[in-house]
Write a protein that holds these residues in place. Structure first.
Motif, PDB file in Angstrom:
ATOM      1  N   LYS A 185       0.376  -0.931  -0.356  1.00  0.00           N
ATOM      2  CA  LYS A 185      -0.112  -0.091  -0.029  1.00  0.00           C
ATOM      3  C   LYS A 185       1.075   1.156   0.124  1.00  0.00           C
ATOM      4  N   ARG A 186       0.375   2.022  -0.506  1.00  0.00           N
ATOM      5  CA  ARG A 186       0.835   3.189  -0.937  1.00  0.00           C
ATOM      6  C   ARG A 186       0.358   4.439  -0.313  1.00  0.00           C
ATOM      7  N   ILE A 187       0.429   5.581   0.432  1.00  0.00           N
ATOM      8  CA  ILE A 187       0.202   6.555   0.855  1.00  0.00           C
ATOM      9  C   ILE A 187       0.662   7.880   0.268  1.00  0.00           C
ATOM     10  N   THR A 198       4.685  10.989   2.757  1.00  0.00           N
ATOM     11  CA  THR A 198       4.229   9.917   2.642  1.00  0.00           C
ATOM     12  C   THR A 198       4.636   8.399   2.971  1.00  0.00           C
ATOM     13  N   ARG A 199       4.533   7.361   2.225  1.00  0.00           N
ATOM     14  CA  ARG A 199       4.559   6.195   3.371  1.00  0.00           C
ATOM     15  C   ARG A 199       4.064   5.715   2.434  1.00  0.00           C
ATOM     16  N   GLU A 200       4.777   4.069   2.352  1.00  0.00           N
ATOM     17  CA  GLU A 200       4.605   2.727   1.641  1.00  0.00           C
ATOM     18  C   GLU A 200       4.995   1.969   2.562  1.00  0.00           C
ATOM     19  N   TYR A 201       3.369   0.678   2.492  1.00  0.00           N
ATOM     20  CA  TYR A 201       3.894  -0.479   3.502  1.00  0.00           C
ATOM     21  C   TYR A 201       3.679  -2.107   2.522  1.00  0.00           C
ATOM     22  N   THR A 202       4.960  -2.830   2.901  1.00  0.00           N
ATOM     23  CA  THR A 202       4.683  -4.383   2.989  1.00  0.00           C
ATOM     24  C   THR A 202       4.001  -5.085   3.759  1.00  0.00           C
ATOM     25  N   LEU A 203       2.587  -5.726   3.809  1.00  0.00           N
ATOM     26  CA  LEU A 203       2.757  -6.926   4.339  1.00  0.00           C
ATOM     27  C   LEU A 203       3.420  -8.454   4.350  1.00  0.00           C
ATOM     28  N   GLN A 251       6.506  -3.863   6.831  1.00  0.00           N
ATOM     29  CA  GLN A 251       7.441  -3.197   6.660  1.00  0.00           C
ATOM     30  C   GLN A 251       7.665  -1.896   6.044  1.00  0.00           C
ATOM     31  N   MET A 252       7.740  -1.490   6.700  1.00  0.00           N
ATOM     32  CA  MET A 252       7.208   0.791   5.732  1.00  0.00           C
ATOM     33  C   MET A 252       8.642   1.232   5.791  1.00  0.00           C
ATOM     34  N   GLU A 253       8.611   2.130   4.246  1.00  0.00           N
ATOM     35  CA  GLU A 253       9.214   3.209   4.694  1.00  0.00           C
ATOM     36  C   GLU A 253       8.570   4.181   4.339  1.00  0.00           C
ATOM     37  N   ILE A 254       9.550   5.292   4.967  1.00  0.00           N
ATOM     38  CA  ILE A 254       8.756   6.720   5.497  1.00  0.00           C
ATOM     39  C   ILE A 254       9.744   7.543   4.251  1.00  0.00           C
ATOM     40  N   GLY A 255       8.548   8.828   3.326  1.00  0.00           N
ATOM     41  CA  GLY A 255       9.888   9.463   3.075  1.00  0.00           C
ATOM     42  C   GLY A 255       8.920  11.280   3.493  1.00  0.00           C
ATOM     43  N   ALA A 256       9.454  11.902   2.554  1.00  0.00           N
ATOM     44  CA  ALA A 256       8.989  13.960   2.800  1.00  0.00           C
ATOM     45  C   ALA A 256       7.820  13.964   2.487  1.00  0.00           C
ATOM     46  N   LEU A 257       7.177  14.851   3.303  1.00  0.00           N
ATOM     47  CA  LEU A 257       5.586  15.307   2.796  1.00  0.00           C
ATOM     48  C   LEU A 257       5.650  15.336   1.739  1.00  0.00           C
ATOM     49  N   ILE A 267      10.403   6.917  -2.934  1.00  0.00           N
ATOM     50  CA  ILE A 267      10.951   6.192  -1.688  1.00  0.00           C
ATOM     51  C   ILE A 267      10.895   4.986  -3.690  1.00  0.00           C
ATOM     52  N   GLN A 268      11.632   4.040  -3.869  1.00  0.00           N
ATOM     53  CA  GLN A 268      12.096   3.508  -4.963  1.00  0.00           C
ATOM     54  C   GLN A 268      12.185   1.953  -4.405  1.00  0.00           C
ATOM     55  N   ASN A 269      11.089   1.278  -3.961  1.00  0.00           N
ATOM     56  CA  ASN A 269      10.996  -0.262  -3.401  1.00  0.00           C
ATOM     57  C   ASN A 269      10.971  -0.930  -5.324  1.00  0.00           C
TER      58      ASN A 269
END
Length: 221
Positions: free
Chosen positions: A107-109, A131-136, A147-153, A158-160
């Motif tokens: 999911k990307r938020i 901005t954040r992305e997470y993988t279940l 497992q989540m990665e968080i970037g700037a507003l 984030i390059q997944n």
């Protein structure tokens, strides 16, 4: 910084240097199945999760359900553990999977900026969500892990990798470009325990420097 750890190349920009790659032998991934490993280099803080938990990440503070934008998923991590890794500009900005397992979903938020009217202040402890992305992931040793990665507003950086199905411990999951710099791991109740020294220092408000692949906890409660 020890530049001998990195690929020898000419960097064209600061961002090019920021997302630099390590030489293969520069990080050792703990291969013991019961070892919980760090997904990245950085400064680690550990939090016990409950319904009132506020998690600081990338200059914002989140309730668990706001972090995930999924109350049901957030509730499934009550009494579990939240590991927050803060990456400094000098840290290696690639990150790996923490265990063998199967990717269930991603999911990307997008980041948002809340207004500062009093009604907004009552609900949100800060006014931005990054901005954040997470993988279940259904892992082999630590149950269902986020497992989540968080970037700037608004500008995630984030390059997944878009791995599907089975993934392996230590395999690169992705990297940050300039503007992204936090990784979060959520683990459910009784699936893992942080190293005692890490937990004790976290309770004192102190971060612990870690390297990618280093043991930071163990399987079970």
């Amino acid at each position: 910084m020890d530049l001998n750890e990195f690929e020898h190349k000419e960097y064209r920009s600061f961002n090019d240097f920021f997302k630099r790659s390590l030489l293969t032998e520069s990080r050792k991934i703990d291969s013991v199945a019961e070892s919980l490993i760090s997904p990245c280099d950085g400064l680690l803080s550990v939090y016990k999760i409950d319904e009132r938990s506020l998690i600081p990440a990338k200059h914002s503070i989140y309730r668990m359900e706001d972090l995930l934008e999924n109350k049901e998923l957030a509730d499934s991590y009550n009494d579990g553990w939240c590991f927050v890794f803060r990456l400094r500009p000098s840290d290696y900005h690639h990150y790996c999977y923490i265990d063998h397992g199967n990717v269930r979903s991603r999911k990307r938020i997008p980041g948002i900026l809340h207004c500062v009217r009093p009604i907004a202040m009552e609900k949100y402890p800060v006014y931005v969500q990054n901005t954040r992305e997470y993988t279940l992931i259904d892992t082999e040793n630590f149950g269902q892990v986020v497992q989540m990665e968080i970037g700037a507003l608004l500008v995630g950086k984030i390059q997944n990798s878009r791995h599907q199905g089975y993934v392996r411990r230590g395999t690169e999951k992705g990297y940050f470009e300039f503007g992204g710099s936090t990784v979060i791991i959520l683990i459910q109740k009784e699936q893992a325990t942080p190293e005692l020294a890490v937990w004790m220092l976290s309770k004192l408000g102190q971060e612990v420097e870690v390297k990618m692949g280093q043991k930071i906890g163990c399987k079970g409660n």
